[in-house]
Write an enzyme that holds these catalytic residues in place. Structure first.
Site, PDB file in Angstrom:
ATOM      1  N   GLY A   1     -13.645  -1.427  -6.885  1.00  0.00           N
ATOM      2  CA  GLY A   1     -14.966  -0.911  -6.522  1.00  0.00           C
ATOM      3  C   GLY A   1     -14.985   0.005  -5.315  1.00  0.00           C
ATOM      4  N   GLY A   2     -13.820   0.507  -4.869  1.00  0.00           N
ATOM      5  CA  GLY A   2     -13.790   1.424  -3.730  1.00  0.00           C
ATOM      6  C   GLY A   2     -14.451   0.780  -2.528  1.00  0.00           C
TER       7      GLY A   2
ATOM      8  CB  THR B   1      -5.932   0.626  -6.211  1.00  0.00           C
ATOM      9  OG1 THR B   1      -6.776   1.723  -6.563  1.00  0.00           O
ATOM     10  CG2 THR B   1      -5.290   0.901  -4.875  1.00  0.00           C
TER      11      THR B   1
ATOM     12  CB  SER C   1     -12.510  -0.950   0.612  1.00  0.00           C
ATOM     13  OG  SER C   1     -12.912   0.157   1.359  1.00  0.00           O
TER      14      SER C   1
ATOM     15  CG  ASN D   1      -8.237   6.214  -4.614  1.00  0.00           C
ATOM     16  OD1 ASN D   1      -9.018   5.318  -4.348  1.00  0.00           O
ATOM     17  ND2 ASN D   1      -8.307   7.410  -4.038  1.00  0.00           N
TER      18      ASN D   1
ATOM     19  CB  THR E   1      -9.243  -0.732  -7.403  1.00  0.00           C
ATOM     20  OG1 THR E   1      -9.175   0.482  -6.683  1.00  0.00           O
ATOM     21  CG2 THR E   1      -8.573  -1.848  -6.667  1.00  0.00           C
TER      22      THR E   1
ATOM     23  NE  ARG F   1      -4.112   1.801   0.875  1.00  0.00           N
ATOM     24  CZ  ARG F   1      -5.096   2.124   0.042  1.00  0.00           C
ATOM     25  NH1 ARG F   1      -5.078   1.726  -1.220  1.00  0.00           N
ATOM     26  NH2 ARG F   1      -6.113   2.822   0.465  1.00  0.00           N
TER      27      ARG F   1
HETATM   28  N1  GLY Z   1      -8.383   3.012  -3.310  1.00  0.00           N
HETATM   29  C1  GLY Z   1      -9.433   2.148  -2.975  1.00  0.00           C
HETATM   30  C2  GLY Z   1      -9.120   1.315  -1.788  1.00  0.00           C
HETATM   31  O1  GLY Z   1      -7.970   1.031  -1.529  1.00  0.00           O
HETATM   32  O2  GLY Z   1     -10.008   0.943  -1.072  1.00  0.00           O
END
Ligand code: GLY
Length: 557
Positions: free
Chosen positions: A460-461, A386, A440, A388, A368, A96
């Site tokens: 899908g956020g 992702t 998420s 984002n 993503t 991340r």
């Molecule tokens: N950028 C979307 C997530 O990591 O949840």
């Protein structure tokens, strides 16, 4: 020149990718890749045909997606990889993005304390320190078998010589021209009126990938590419520094685990909220007989909605980067806590999100992309990655050819103010130097009797968690085959806004009326979240499916 490229492409498609004569409906013995792009899936299969394992394939697919799926595949972003090895070990790799050292809690607020529109989502300040290159190479070195140069060669060739873009990629590139126009470096590569079949050539990206191939992570985090990132930041008041790049490390973390009706769930822990939320939701739903209610019934939708409401309330308060905040993982994933939080739910009326507060626990237009890979030896990889939003910050790093993420928006700019996915958060997920923003993403592997049963995940956020949930319960509770489990309409609730977001076709008129009678607000929603899933039969053979909502492909051999 044009002729040369065409000759190369014809040669390339027939030599590197021998004729693909697989049918999506069949089970395969030797390997399976389901990803958001057909070329990337072909590359994963090719790597396994050459003797690579699922981890080698996942690294090759990851770099290939950075070329052929620029809206989300990346080297300028981050991700999570969940691995199940055939000796029974499970692990996960966290790559991340991190907040830059110069970032601070209120960096997206004006002098009156209000969130400045667009600052966390577009351009230089919106980018976290990228993690993908470190993460993919960490996975390759520790769990792969092939050389870095071998797995990167596919991505380099595609960037250097180009590939013909699909109608869907042409469409999405055209939709973003206006946003690209703010950045000359982006326009240089992506600024034009695209048509299906146009060749997308990315020379700068090819050079960056070649540096990674030659020098490993140092080819990205130091030297030419680092110079380009820092130059770009200095010109436009961005924050990412040489020190940020030097200090970035991917982390191997323990997976979060749970059980659901005799199946074992293995997923990604913090800084993702995905695995915890999925297991928490499954613990709630295990108390219900969803199969009896039936897919799409008012009772199934009510009970799932109430579970989602509770889980997203706790997500907003208790989940964040575990290196900065003590996430109560054990409590949130325990059956007991799920029971306590879901006590006395009668499914004849909607609760109201104002009634639901995060639990009191003593001391956690998206884009993503997800891919699932399995090899003949039973190794499984589930990766969600992702930048984002579609094309991240929209900024291509001049001279390095890749999109910088806009992941800083996944932090809480100000408690009570929703991020781009409408998700709320607390101080736990506030911006702090070197902290990872809450995600998420829910790359997940399901085992049955210790053997792989399903690999699943989605973009899908905030809706990732519920899309992954539904892929699992559609199979386990509703008895669907993989195609239906992935393609059937879905719905989502995330505490706030207090509404069921229902895809087209999810609610029959009768069910809609019944839900409204029970007090639910319903918001019809465009199709969202594109799952890439693999399922195993009792003989360990694999079948994959790439969601009808996307334009990816599952390929087996
Ligand atoms: N950028 C979307 C997530 O990591 O949840």
């Amino acid at each position: 020149m044009k002729i040369l490229i065409s000759v190369f492409l014809i040669f390339y498609s027939f030599t590197i990718f021998p004729i693909n004569c697989v049918a999506q409906n069949n089970f395969y013995k030797n390997g399976m890749v389901s990803s958001a792009d057909e070329i990337a899936s072909e590359i994963g299969i090719e790597v396994m045909k050459k003797g690579g394992n699922a981890i080698d394939a996942s690294v090759a697919v990851g770099f290939a997606l950075a070329v052929v799926y620029p809206q989300a595949g990346n080297i300028g972003g981050g991700g999570f990889m969940v691995i199940h090895l055939n000796d029974g070990r499970n692990t996960s790799i966290d790559y991340r993005e991190k907040a830059p050292l110069l970032s601070h809690r209120d960096m997206f607020l004006d002098k009156n304390g209000n969130v400045i529109d667009g600052l966390s989502t577009t351009g230089h300040l919106s980018g976290g320190v990228p993690g993908s290159v470190k993460g993919l190479l960490f996975a390759l070195e520790k769990y792969g078998t092939m050389k870095r140069e071998e797995v990167l060669t596919y991505a380099i060739n595609l960037a250097e010589n180009g590939f013909e873009i699909s109608p869907r990629l042409a469409k999405v590139l055209n939709e973003y021209q206006n946003q690209f126009s703010k950045f000359p470096s982006t326009m240089k590569i992506f600024g034009k009126n695209w048509k299906a079949g146009d060749l997308l050539i990315q020379k700068d990206l090819a050079n960056t990938l070649r540096l990674i191939s030659n020098y490993g992570a140092e080819g990205f985090y130091t030297g030419y590419v680092a110079d380009k990132i820092v130059e770009e930041m200095k010109l436009y008041d961005g924050l990412i520094s040489y020190e940020d790049l030097l200090k970035y490390e991917a982390k191997e973390r323990a997976v979060v685990t749970g059980t659901y009706k005799g199946y074992e769930i293995i997923s990604m822990g913090p800084p993702s909220s995905g695995g915890i939320s999925l297991i928490y939701l499954l613990n709630i739903l295990e108390q219900e007989n969803l199969g009896k209610y039936g897919y799409g019934s008012a009772d199934a939708i009510s009970v799932m909605t109430e579970g989602m409401r509770v889980v997203y309330a706790d997500r907003s308060e208790h989940m964040a980067d575990i290196d900065f905040y003590e996430v109560p993982v054990n409590v949130l994933t325990s059956k007991e806590y799920a029971r306590k939080r879901f006590d006395n739910f009668g499914n004849d009326r909607a609760r109201n999100s104002d009634e639901i507060k995060p639990g009191n626990i003593a001391k956690e237009k998206e884009n993503t992309t997800h891919y699932s890979i399995a090899d003949k030896d039973g190794n499984c990889v589930s990766v969600t990655t992702t930048i984002n939003d579609n094309f991240g910050s929209k900024l291509v790093i001049e001279g390095a050819g890749f999109f910088l993420n806009n992941e800083m928006d996944d932090f809480v700019s100000k408690p009570g103010v929703p991020n781009m996915f409408g998700l709320l958060g607390s101080e736990a997920n506030s911006i702090s130097p070197e902290k990872r923003m809450l995600s998420s993403m829910t790359p997940t592997i399901v085992l049955k009797d210790g053997k792989p049963f399903m690999i699943t995940g989605s973009p899908g956020g905030g809706r990732i968690i519920t899309a992954v949930l539904m892929s699992i319960i559609n199979v386990i509770d509703f008895g669907m085959n993989i195609v239906d489990a992935v393609d059937k309409p879905r719905f989502h609730h995330q505490w706030y806004p207090d509404e069921i977001q229902a895809e087209n076709g999810m609610l029959s008129e009768t069910v809609r009326k019944e839900l409204v009678k029970r007090g639910y607000k319903i918001n019809d929603f465009r199709d969202y979240a594109s799952l890439d899933v693999i399922i195993f039969n009792d003989n360990g053979e694999m079948r994959g499916h790439s969601d009808r909502r996307g334009y990816g492909k599952a390929i087996g051999y």
